[in-house]
Design a protein around this motif. Structure first.
Motif, short mmCIF file in Angstrom:
data_model
loop_
_atom_site.label_atom_id
_atom_site.label_comp_id
_atom_site.label_asym_id
_atom_site.label_seq_id
_atom_site.Cartn_x
_atom_site.Cartn_y
_atom_site.Cartn_z
N UNK A 137 0.60 -1.34 0.09
CA UNK A 137 0.02 0.01 0.09
C UNK A 137 1.06 1.23 0.00
N UNK A 138 0.51 2.32 -0.79
CA UNK A 138 1.29 3.53 -0.79
C UNK A 138 0.30 4.76 -0.35
N UNK A 139 0.83 5.64 0.06
CA UNK A 139 0.26 6.92 0.37
C UNK A 139 -0.83 7.28 -0.65
N UNK A 140 -0.83 7.04 -1.90
CA UNK A 140 -1.64 7.42 -2.85
C UNK A 140 -2.88 6.50 -2.74
N UNK A 141 -2.41 5.47 -2.66
CA UNK A 141 -3.55 4.30 -2.39
C UNK A 141 -4.52 4.63 -1.41
N UNK A 142 -3.99 5.19 -0.08
CA UNK A 142 -4.47 5.39 1.28
C UNK A 142 -5.31 6.21 1.00
N UNK A 143 -4.85 7.45 0.21
CA UNK A 143 -5.62 8.87 0.02
C UNK A 143 -7.18 8.39 -0.84
N UNK A 144 -6.76 7.51 -1.89
CA UNK A 144 -8.05 7.10 -2.58
C UNK A 144 -9.03 6.53 -1.86
N UNK A 145 -8.59 5.67 -0.89
CA UNK A 145 -9.38 4.99 0.05
C UNK A 145 -10.02 5.87 0.78
N UNK A 146 -9.46 6.75 1.57
CA UNK A 146 -10.20 7.80 2.47
C UNK A 146 -11.12 8.61 1.67
N UNK A 147 -10.87 9.11 0.71
CA UNK A 147 -11.68 9.95 0.16
C UNK A 147 -12.82 9.29 -0.42
N UNK A 148 -12.63 7.88 -0.93
CA UNK A 148 -14.09 7.25 -1.15
C UNK A 148 -14.75 7.14 -0.32
N UNK A 149 -14.48 7.01 1.11
CA UNK A 149 -15.00 6.54 2.36
C UNK A 149 -15.82 8.09 2.75
N UNK A 150 -15.06 9.08 2.64
CA UNK A 150 -15.45 10.34 2.87
C UNK A 150 -16.80 10.78 1.70
N UNK A 151 -16.57 10.63 0.52
CA UNK A 151 -17.65 10.52 -0.33
C UNK A 151 -19.12 9.74 0.10
N UNK A 152 -18.77 8.84 0.69
CA UNK A 152 -20.24 7.92 1.07
C UNK A 152 -20.73 8.56 2.28
N UNK A 153 -20.04 9.44 2.81
CA UNK A 153 -20.62 10.05 4.09
C UNK A 153 -21.23 9.28 5.10
N UNK A 154 -20.39 8.35 5.73
CA UNK A 154 -20.99 7.54 6.74
C UNK A 154 -20.84 8.32 8.14
N UNK A 155 -21.69 7.95 9.11
CA UNK A 155 -21.96 9.00 10.26
C UNK A 155 -20.36 8.74 10.97
N UNK A 156 -19.63 7.50 10.85
CA UNK A 156 -18.70 7.25 11.81
C UNK A 156 -17.63 6.32 10.97
N UNK A 157 -16.31 6.71 11.24
CA UNK A 157 -15.23 6.06 10.50
C UNK A 157 -14.32 5.37 11.51
N UNK A 158 -14.01 4.16 11.54
CA UNK A 158 -12.91 3.74 12.37
C UNK A 158 -11.50 3.43 11.50
#
Length: 394
Positions: A137-158
């Protein structure tokens, strides 16, 4: 499953029937494994048993851990009908290759199908879990994952860092800090990026690994982090009650035998049952244990260690000692002191107060000491270890 649920309900009944008056439950959490594989009729039996013996507060938080690919719309609808009002979805990654790399049984299609089910049923309080520091995993991969999560707008993220344990397949395949796993510095970069992006998106970093929109902190887990009492039921479960920590057997046969003995002995007297329970517990915690638990758990929270509560439970001298032990970390920027007006106390003011004869009086106005985000959280293990080593309680 039916046999296990029967045994579980027997344990709940045996335990709660011995209490003079069990208070209605504020939270309930189905976790440890994959609860979403449990057919709704069995979940109903568990909820009904708890309701019969202690009941639920009208605003009780009832959470369930669910894995993509283990439930359909009808199943979740039935879970919601039984009172489940918070879903924790074990997504782990939005990258097919990384899902395989961390040994998940679900694929990306399962993830999005699960998300469609959750949002389609208008579940407002839902969380998703992500894992960082995966192989390759690279920092770029991780940023893509985080931005996808944020885009889904969950109430909570662990957000959790991959942990490699000896005796597991991962322990054979990989060694922490060695390629293809990221080194310590890169793992720290993953943590910093998650903290930055999620906070920018409006999530409160309320606990070292957890982020929530305002009003959506996990109330159940806050019980653990505030070191408050809780019941635990089932295979390998732990409880904290009346100053004692109990753990159940981790093998099915041992757990079934344990429950039968509880039932038999509870008919005689509670003390005999407690004696048997203590075989699986640390019995009564020492003062040192309680202090260590309070420090370790409190520092996981963004609010930090409540010094007023520390004084109330363990005395003012310990409060002053803890403040002195924190001084190097406050000076280095890994911790901050907070006064009664919730303002940060400048390091030089804090240091001067500790060196004066009026230290006790001045430090009464310091209400919290918390770790900074993200640097203090990243160094939390070292800070807590240092505090434990310096404790005056033995």
């Amino acid at each position: 499953m039916g046999s296990y649920v029967t045994t579980l309900c027997k344990e709940i009944t045996s335990t709660l029937s011995q209490l003079p008056q069990a208070s209605p439950l504020k939270t309930l959490f189905f976790g440890g494994g994959t609860p979403s594989l449990l057919p709704p009729q069995y979940l109903s039996r568990i909820v009904d048993t708890l309701d019969q013996h202690c009941g639920f507060q009208c605003d009780a938080e009832i959470s369930m851990e669910m894995d993509p690919g283990t439930f359909d719309k009808q199943t979740l609808k039935q879970f919601l009908g039984l009172g489940v009002n918070r879903v924790s979805l074990g997504v782990q990654s939005f990258n097919e290759d990384f899902l395989k790399a961390c040994g998940r049984s679900h694929g990306l299609q399962d993830v999005y199908e699960a998300l469609d089910i959750i949002t389609g049923l208008n579940v407002s309080n839902w969380s998703l879990d992500l894992i960082s520091s995966l192989p390759h995993q690279t920092l770029e991969h991780w940023e893509e994952c985080l931005r996808e999560a944020i885009g889904l707008s969950p109430a909570h993220v662990s957000v959790y860092d991959l942990q490699i344990e000896e005796g597991t397949k991962f322990g054979v395949w990989y060694k922490p800090g060695h390629h293809p796993l990221p080194d310590e510095d890169k793992s720290a970069s993953f943590y910093r990026l998650a903290s930055s992006l999620l906070r920018e998106a409006g999530y409160e970093h309320y606990e070292i690994s957890n982020y929530a929109k305002p009003g959506f902190q996990c109330r159940h887990n806050m019980v653990y982090w505030k070191n408050q009492p809780y019941y635990g039921f089932g295979l390998g479960a732990t409880s904290y009650f009346n100053g004692k920590r109990f753990s159940r057997p981790r093998k099915l046969k041992g757990y079934a035998d344990f429950v039968e003995l509880c039932i038999n002995q509870s008919s005689d007297n509670f003390s005999a049952n407690e004696e048997y329970l203590s075989f699986y517990s640390n019995t009564v915690e020492s003062v040192e244990d309680r202090v260590c638990d309070t420090i370790m758990l409190s520092l996981r929270l963004a609010s930090g260690l409540n010094l007023n509560e520390l004084s109330k439970n363990f005395g003012h001298e310990l409060r002053v000692h803890i403040c002195k032990s924190f001084l190097p970390f406050i000076n280095s920027g890994h911790a901050v002191a907070v006064d009664s007006k919730f303002k940060t106390v400048p390091p030089d003011t804090f240091s001067t107060a500790l060196s004066e004869q009026s230290a006790s009086k001045v430090l009464k106005d310091v209400i919290f000491i918390r770790l900074t985000d993200p640097d203090g959280f990243l160094l939390s293990n070292e800070i807590i270890s240092s505090l434990f080593t310096d404790l005056p309680i033995k």
